[in-house]
Design an enzyme around this catalytic site. Structure first.
Site, mmCIF file in Angstrom:
data_model
loop_
_atom_site.group_PDB
_atom_site.id
_atom_site.type_symbol
_atom_site.label_atom_id
_atom_site.label_comp_id
_atom_site.label_asym_id
_atom_site.label_seq_id
_atom_site.Cartn_x
_atom_site.Cartn_y
_atom_site.Cartn_z
ATOM 1 C CB CYS A 21 -0.881 -0.040 1.244
ATOM 2 S SG CYS A 21 -1.858 1.448 1.478
ATOM 3 C CB CYS A 24 -4.114 14.101 1.888
ATOM 4 S SG CYS A 24 -5.409 13.796 0.661
ATOM 5 C CB CYS A 31 -8.801 10.426 6.282
ATOM 6 S SG CYS A 31 -7.221 9.821 5.674
ATOM 7 C CG LEU A 90 -19.799 5.671 -2.917
ATOM 8 C CD1 LEU A 90 -19.608 6.721 -4.001
ATOM 9 C CD2 LEU A 90 -20.646 4.514 -3.455
HETATM 10 N N1 SAH Z 1 -7.061 9.372 -1.474
HETATM 11 C C1 SAH Z 1 -7.320 8.023 -1.862
HETATM 12 C C2 SAH Z 1 -6.375 7.009 -1.251
HETATM 13 C C3 SAH Z 1 -6.070 7.097 0.241
HETATM 14 S S1 SAH Z 1 -7.227 6.567 1.449
HETATM 15 C C4 SAH Z 1 -8.742 7.664 -1.551
HETATM 16 O O1 SAH Z 1 -9.418 8.448 -0.905
HETATM 17 O O2 SAH Z 1 -9.215 6.620 -2.002
HETATM 18 C C5 SAH Z 1 -7.408 4.862 1.348
HETATM 19 C C6 SAH Z 1 -8.783 4.397 1.869
HETATM 20 O O3 SAH Z 1 -8.877 4.471 3.315
HETATM 21 C C7 SAH Z 1 -9.929 5.240 1.347
HETATM 22 O O4 SAH Z 1 -10.984 4.420 0.958
HETATM 23 C C8 SAH Z 1 -10.318 6.053 2.570
HETATM 24 O O5 SAH Z 1 -11.602 6.544 2.465
HETATM 25 C C9 SAH Z 1 -10.125 5.053 3.672
HETATM 26 N N2 SAH Z 1 -10.007 5.638 4.997
HETATM 27 C C10 SAH Z 1 -9.567 6.862 5.333
HETATM 28 N N3 SAH Z 1 -9.606 7.028 6.666
HETATM 29 C C11 SAH Z 1 -10.080 5.883 7.185
HETATM 30 C C12 SAH Z 1 -10.306 5.427 8.514
HETATM 31 N N4 SAH Z 1 -10.039 6.192 9.547
HETATM 32 N N5 SAH Z 1 -10.788 4.172 8.675
HETATM 33 C C13 SAH Z 1 -11.012 3.375 7.605
HETATM 34 N N6 SAH Z 1 -10.801 3.733 6.336
HETATM 35 C C14 SAH Z 1 -10.340 4.985 6.122
#
Ligand code: SAH
Length: 353
Positions: free
Chosen positions: A108, A115, A122, A222
């Protein structure tokens, strides 16, 4: 940081390197040899290029440097997950994660330092965006994890997901360049179908990817198929609402014939009811798709809590009734803050300043 005016040799394409050698009165194929050392063999210094004469190596050293990442800190989770804190040439830090399962070893990787997107669940969003990663910095993260897979598991790296720090579609050119090198036989030779790019879903860029004929997989974060809820979770939805995302996904499918994966977290009191589950099921009908229900990884004492098992079961039932494949994903590496959304350079004092 190296203070030098010399160029980073990995910023040059093979053609540019060929021009350089020809200008120096050397053979064109020298570029191929050097390129092979730099990418396929991931060499970190010119002196190890054993089929290149000492004279040429000195000439290269006079003109170029090789910027390379360094794994600054490696943490091992009880479940086997490994998190690398990766130091870049300018001392900035990003994180990448090795996720082992019985069938796969997945890397990953991050695409940006921090970001810009402010998804409010997040941890990476708290860092703000500092800069885009260069193609070689993305590539090197994969190489580091590939080596760790071999060292610690005696197994090859099988998959790559762009689900680390940053939004890959806001660093599109560098991400595509890195993927080209990762998939090229002159690089790591990984099959594109083993690579997944995960995005918040920027419609314009999804259409661009479709036009560019990319061969890797697409995942969309999503989290809600209702605009009002999604905008509260992910401010980007205010300017790129679900209708636009839907159009872009139709375009994607028409051009690529590849289905998409929706990543979806269910939170208590946010989207854990039938209304949201049904909206998701409807959204999933737009183009062929599947759903990964991800467990929420708490990032602080904040407002979000993982929904109950009953709520998750309700989602799965509603989706399956509509013939949609939904998988509930276990969280990995939580004890070392390596799980989705937890990448925030916690061990790095000063990163936030
Ligand atoms: N910017 C990209 C990739 C990074 S995040 C994106 O948004 O897809 C990777 C995944 O982790 C995304 O699906 C995001 O929504 C999810 N994610 C972010 N914070 C999270 C959290 N605290 N718990 C679970 N999933 C989370």
């Amino acid at each position: 940081m190296e203070s030098t005016d010399k160029r980073d040799i990995r910023k040059l394409s093979q053609e540019e390197l060929e021009e350089f050698f020809v200008k120096k009165g050397d053979k064109k194929f020298r570029a191929k040899q050097v390129y092979d050392w730099l990418w396929n063999k991931s060499l970190k210094n010119f002196d190890d290029m054993s089929n290149i004469s000492k004279e040429t190596r000195e000439m290269l050293k006079d003109n170029f440097i090789i910027n390379h990442i360094h794994v600054d800190l490696m943490q091992h989770s009880v479940d086997g997950t490994i998190k690398n804190a990766v130091k870049l040439f300018d001392d900035k830090i990003v994180e990448s994660v090795l996720i082992p399962t019985s069938k796969r070893i997945t890397a990953c990787v991050s695409s940006q330092v921090g970001c810009s997107l402010d998804c409010n669940f997040c941890a990476t969003a708290r860092l703000k965006r500092m800069r885009n990663l260069n193609p070689d910095e993305i590539y090197d993260q994969v190489v580091a994890i590939k080596e760790e897979a071999e060292t610690y598991f005696n197994r090859p790296l099988t998959n790559i997901v762009f689900m680390g720090m940053g939004e890959p579609l806001l660093n599109y050119n560098n991400v595509i360049d890195a993927i080209e090198k990762i998939t090229s036989p002159d690089g790591l030779g990984m099959a594109p179908r083993r690579i997944t790019l995960s995005t918040v879903g920027i419609p314009k860029m999804i259409k661009k990817m479709a036009d560019d004929g990319v061969k890797f997989n697409l995942a969309i974060s999503l989290h809600s198929a209702i605009n009002e809820t999604r905008s509260r979770l992910m401010p980007i939805n205010e300017v790129n609402p679900l209708e636009d995302l839907s159009d872009a996904l139709k375009y994607w499918y028409k051009k690529t014939k590849r289905k998409v994966t929706y990543e979806y977290v269910i939170w208590e009191g946010v989207n854990d009811d039938e209304k949201h589950a049904k909206a998701l099921a409807k959204f999933c009908k737009i183009i062929p798709s599947k759903v990964n229900i991800i467990q929420y990884n708490p990032i602080d004492e904040g407002e979000f809590r993982q929904a109950s098992k009953e709520a998750v079961d309700l989602y799965v039932k509603i989706l399956e009734n509509e013939g949609i494949v939904a998988k509930v994903r276990k969280s990995r590496g939580q004890d070392i803050d390596a799980a989705c959304g937890q990448l925030a350079n916690k061990n790095e004092v000063g990163q936030l300043s």
